[in-house]
Design a protein around this motif. Structure first.
Motif, PDB file in Angstrom:
ATOM      1  N   GLY A 190       0.801  -1.218   0.000  1.00 51.34           N
ATOM      2  CA  GLY A 190       0.000   0.000   0.000  1.00 51.34           C
ATOM      3  C   GLY A 190       0.834   1.268   0.000  1.00 51.34           C
ATOM      4  N   ASN A 201       2.780   1.160   5.949  1.00 55.14           N
ATOM      5  CA  ASN A 201       1.765   1.804   6.773  1.00 55.14           C
ATOM      6  C   ASN A 201       0.507   1.057   6.369  1.00 55.14           C
ATOM      7  OD1 ASN A 201      -0.186   3.467   7.861  1.00 55.14           O
ATOM      8  ND2 ASN A 201       0.233   5.210   6.496  1.00 55.14           N
ATOM      9  N   ASP A 242      -4.001  -6.752  -5.264  1.00 52.32           N
ATOM     10  CA  ASP A 242      -4.431  -6.931  -3.875  1.00 52.32           C
ATOM     11  C   ASP A 242      -3.393  -7.798  -3.159  1.00 52.32           C
ATOM     12  OD1 ASP A 242      -5.625  -7.724  -1.525  1.00 52.32           O
ATOM     13  OD2 ASP A 242      -7.554  -8.236  -2.432  1.00 52.32           O
ATOM     14  N   GLU A 255       0.130  -2.065  -4.677  1.00 55.00           N
ATOM     15  CA  GLU A 255      -0.971  -1.124  -4.409  1.00 55.00           C
ATOM     16  C   GLU A 255      -2.242  -1.600  -5.116  1.00 55.00           C
ATOM     17  OE1 GLU A 255      -1.519   1.916  -2.542  1.00 55.00           O
ATOM     18  OE2 GLU A 255      -3.492   1.358  -3.303  1.00 55.00           O
ATOM     19  N   TYR A 289      -7.991  -2.154   7.794  1.00 51.22           N
ATOM     20  CA  TYR A 289      -9.034  -3.187   7.672  1.00 51.22           C
ATOM     21  C   TYR A 289      -8.472  -4.588   7.420  1.00 51.22           C
ATOM     22  CZ  TYR A 289      -8.675  -3.367   2.530  1.00 51.22           C
ATOM     23  OH  TYR A 289      -8.238  -3.551   1.238  1.00 51.22           O
TER      24      TYR A 289
HETATM   25  N1  SAM Z   1       1.902   4.240   2.334  1.00 46.04           N
HETATM   26  C1  SAM Z   1       1.031   5.398   2.216  1.00 46.04           C
HETATM   27  C2  SAM Z   1       1.348   6.366   3.333  1.00 46.04           C
HETATM   28  O1  SAM Z   1       1.945   5.933   4.336  1.00 46.04           O
HETATM   29  O2  SAM Z   1       0.997   7.544   3.218  1.00 46.04           O
HETATM   30  C3  SAM Z   1      -0.442   4.984   2.258  1.00 46.04           C
HETATM   31  C4  SAM Z   1      -0.849   4.147   3.462  1.00 46.04           C
HETATM   32  S1  SAM Z   1      -2.591   3.904   3.596  1.00 46.04           S
HETATM   33  C5  SAM Z   1      -2.753   3.656   5.336  1.00 46.04           C
HETATM   34  C6  SAM Z   1      -2.864   2.244   3.024  1.00 46.04           C
HETATM   35  C7  SAM Z   1      -2.582   1.997   1.557  1.00 46.04           C
HETATM   36  O3  SAM Z   1      -2.840   0.610   1.276  1.00 46.04           O
HETATM   37  C8  SAM Z   1      -3.449   2.765   0.561  1.00 46.04           C
HETATM   38  O4  SAM Z   1      -2.645   3.261  -0.478  1.00 46.04           O
HETATM   39  C9  SAM Z   1      -4.436   1.724   0.028  1.00 46.04           C
HETATM   40  O5  SAM Z   1      -4.938   2.000  -1.250  1.00 46.04           O
HETATM   41  C10 SAM Z   1      -3.565   0.477   0.061  1.00 46.04           C
HETATM   42  N2  SAM Z   1      -4.322  -0.794   0.140  1.00 46.04           N
HETATM   43  C11 SAM Z   1      -5.490  -1.027   0.776  1.00 46.04           C
HETATM   44  N3  SAM Z   1      -5.845  -2.320   0.654  1.00 46.04           N
HETATM   45  C12 SAM Z   1      -4.857  -2.928  -0.048  1.00 46.04           C
HETATM   46  C13 SAM Z   1      -4.665  -4.262  -0.507  1.00 46.04           C
HETATM   47  N4  SAM Z   1      -5.552  -5.218  -0.237  1.00 46.04           N
HETATM   48  N5  SAM Z   1      -3.567  -4.539  -1.245  1.00 46.04           N
HETATM   49  C14 SAM Z   1      -2.648  -3.567  -1.522  1.00 46.04           C
HETATM   50  N6  SAM Z   1      -2.788  -2.267  -1.126  1.00 46.04           N
HETATM   51  C15 SAM Z   1      -3.876  -1.954  -0.392  1.00 46.04           C
END
Ligand code: SAM
Length: 313
Positions: free
Chosen positions: A62, A137, A108, A83, A141
């Motif tokens: 992510g 980070n 995913d 991502e 969920y």
């Molecule tokens: N790393 C960035 C930061 O620290 O500013 C964003 C962190 S944010 C808490 C979580 C990130 O995980 C988002 O970009 C979201 O789109 C991505 N994300 C959510 N579910 C995911 C999944 N199942 N697989 C990969 N990425 C995912």
């Protein structure tokens, strides 16, 4: 490049017709000290010493806009970021187009084949004696499913290839993962993780460090895989398939023990073993026959499992 101020994050999202998606746990970092500290900690755990020059790689889950990625790219030789959000992925690709050591995989993480990813993207680093870490980070969920997936993707009886998994998660979950037996936070997830790794709490991060701010405080933890089940409990069966069966049996005992948390272990495990067998196995390992599972460490669960095996033979 500023990827970590609230005005810049808002601007980048707006320019790309995006807004934070709550359903994907999108809380972006806006305090530049935090991603620096996370990346530094992760790299420290990846290297054996400051002078160690073997290559190190990292999987980031992510990456979002890339606030943590940009710091990871400074301290790791290679960053592979996964991502799920296609909109953010487009923005990320533009930002990191000049970075030769950063590659994005759109998908995913829960559906990602982790051993294949490791082999396809880090084979050369591992062959050269280097290490691979995970850093993120994490979207709240899927915090515990992601951690368990990373640890369970490899043979549970052997060494997990990650040098560490350094992740920011809700403080409440961090407390559960790092809890000691006998404390209210200690549960099946704690014991299951302890079979595979040690958990270290690094530092807390307040909601004001994110846009939008989450409702809860976060904690950065490092999960450091152990050398395999033999490190937790040296007395496991020597033969590989027997060792795996032993691990599965122990995991089943942990699950049953915590599914009926208020019950004594003899009662909680009564669907699996006769009560007298559990009682005498407990006494054999130096515990009271009426103890509850919440007071047993991962090593104690292994010892109990081993005694129950002996009694079956
Ligand atoms: N790393 C960035 C930061 O620290 O500013 C964003 C962190 S944010 C808490 C979580 C990130 O995980 C988002 O970009 C979201 O789109 C991505 N994300 C959510 N579910 C995911 C999944 N199942 N697989 C990969 N990425 C995912």
């Amino acid at each position: 490049m500023d990827l970590c101020s609230v005005s810049r994050v808002r601007e980048m999202l707006a320019e790309n017709g995006l807004s934070p998606r709550k359903s994907l746990g999108q809380n972006f970092l806006i305090n530049s000290r935090v991603p620096k500290m996370i990346a530094k900690r992760s790299a420290e755990l990846a290297r054996n010493s400051e002078s160690d020059e073997t290559p190190i790689g990292v999987i980031e889950i992510g990456p979002g806009i890339g606030a943590l990625t940009i710091e990871l790219a400074e301290v790791f030789d290679r960053v592979i970021a996964v991502e799920i959000d296609k909109g953010l992925a487009g923005l990320f690709e533009k930002t990191f187009s000049e970075y030769e050591n950063v590659k994005l995989i759109v998908g995913d993480v829960m559906k990602t084949n982790v051993p294949a990813l490791l082999c396809d993207h880090f084979g050369d680093i591992l062959d050269a004696g280097g290490s691979v870490s995970v850093c993120a980070n994490l979207p709240y969920y899927i915090t515990t499913p992601v951690i368990m997936k990373l640890l369970e993707s490899f043979d549970p009886t052997g060494k997990c290839p990650f040098s560490s998994i350094t992740v920011m998660i809700q403080s409440e979950v961090a407390d559960r993962l790092a809890a000691l037996p006998g404390t209210p936070e200690y549960g099946s997830i704690t014991a299951s993780v302890s079979l595979r790794a040690d958990v270290v709490k690094n530092f807390d991060v307040s909601p004001g460090s994110f846009y939008p701010p989450p409702k809860v405080t976060s904690t950065v933890i490092s999960i450091i895989p152990n050398g395999g089940i033999r490190e937790v409990f040296p007395d496991v069966p020597v033969e590989e398939s027997e060792c795996r069966k032993f691990f599965e049996q122990t995991s089943g005992i942990i699950e049953a023990a915590f599914s009926k948390r208020r019950k004594t272990l003899t009662n909680a495990l009564s669907g699996m073993y006769p009560k007298e067998s559990v009682a005498s196995a407990l006494i054999k390992i130096g515990k009271n026959a009426d103890i509850r599972g919440e007071r047993l460490s991962a090593e104690d669960f292994c010892a109990l499992s081993s005694q129950l095996n002996i009694r079956k033979e």
